[in-house]
Design an enzyme around this catalytic site. Sequence first.
Site, PDB file in Angstrom:
ATOM      1  CG  ASP A 262      -1.724   1.208   1.397  1.00  0.00           C
ATOM      2  OD1 ASP A 262      -2.222   1.463   2.519  1.00  0.00           O
ATOM      3  OD2 ASP A 262      -1.863   1.942   0.400  1.00  0.00           O
TER       4      ASP A 262
ATOM      5  CB  SER B   9      -2.364  15.129 -13.223  1.00  0.00           C
ATOM      6  OG  SER B   9      -2.825  15.207 -14.568  1.00  0.00           O
TER       7      SER B   9
END
Length: 330
Positions: free
Chosen positions: A34, A198
């Site tokens: 994770d 992004s």
Amino acid sequence: STGSVVTTPQQYDVEYLTPVTIGTPGQNLEIDIDTGSSDFWVFSSETPKSQVNGQTCYNPKKSSTAKKLDGATWEIEYGDGSSSSGDVYLDKVKMGGLNFSSQAIEAATRVSDEFTEDTNNDGLMGLAFGLINQVRPQKQKTFFENLQPSLDKPLFTADLKSGAPGHFNFGYIDKNAYTGSITYTPVNSTQGFWMWTSPGYTIGASGKFKSSPIQGIADTGTTLLLLPSSVVTAYYKKVSGAGYDSSNSGYVFPCDATLPSFYVSVGDSARIKIPGQYMSYAPVDSQGQNCFGGMQSDDGIGFSIFGDVFLKAAFVVFDAGKERLGLAAK
Ligand SMILES: O=C([C@@H]1CCCNC1)N1CCCCC1
């Protein structure tokens, strides 16, 4: 040193399980790597039997190399509401041909129902930054942080696949695992996550680029792609029959709907294509009539989560040496 370990998707790619060996003689567990958390915790001989449902339990009393970390405890609550807590041992850990002799193993004395019901998952290995490790009074290092000084390169890579086994590699970049070039983008680790931004996105092969910064974390432990509601609404407008289903708390659509691809931009001129097929997660009804979307809202989190729906479309470099994330097509 370098290492490589296979990681295998469970049904609907809900999570990916990876073999790890703990203690002497080795105890083999399957764990969920994770990158969105930083605790390595496992089901254990100290987990109440009522909370264990098929999982393999680490038993420190059966390991000649286990040492209790006296006074240390931990407790973690995940964003999906699941939780666990317990005490701590130091023991040998082997994964992908790599060894660390005194890894903090967080043995669960309690797990929430979500983990009890996840019968093939024996624990989580967090590979975010140790800053957010939950062991007290002294926080502990992740497996990767412990290994980092001995690795050829201070990085690991994730190559998750849709419906097929992939790999986590440590200390090297496998040039055969991706196509084209790797685009690197800065990571801000101040909150302890692999957080990056992004520049924007495109919906569909003939869609227009939307310049809209999306700050989020690369999280192998989250199944879906969780984005701002404005993006999610715009995407499902392009899916006939799609709508927000309050009973399932997310966007749902007919399983036979045609799903547009979704492009996530990286850096100045690159983008990762998520094929339309990846944008359907799983049926919500036993007839398989309606399906739950692979993209859902990040409302309430404070940032987006680039989970497995996104990560399995890319070759991902987690570069701690240069605090950056690398993304390539494959
Ligand atoms: O609990 C999580 C996720 C849950 C799924 C597994 N990865 C960690 N967090 C990430 C997002 C911010 C809050 C904490």
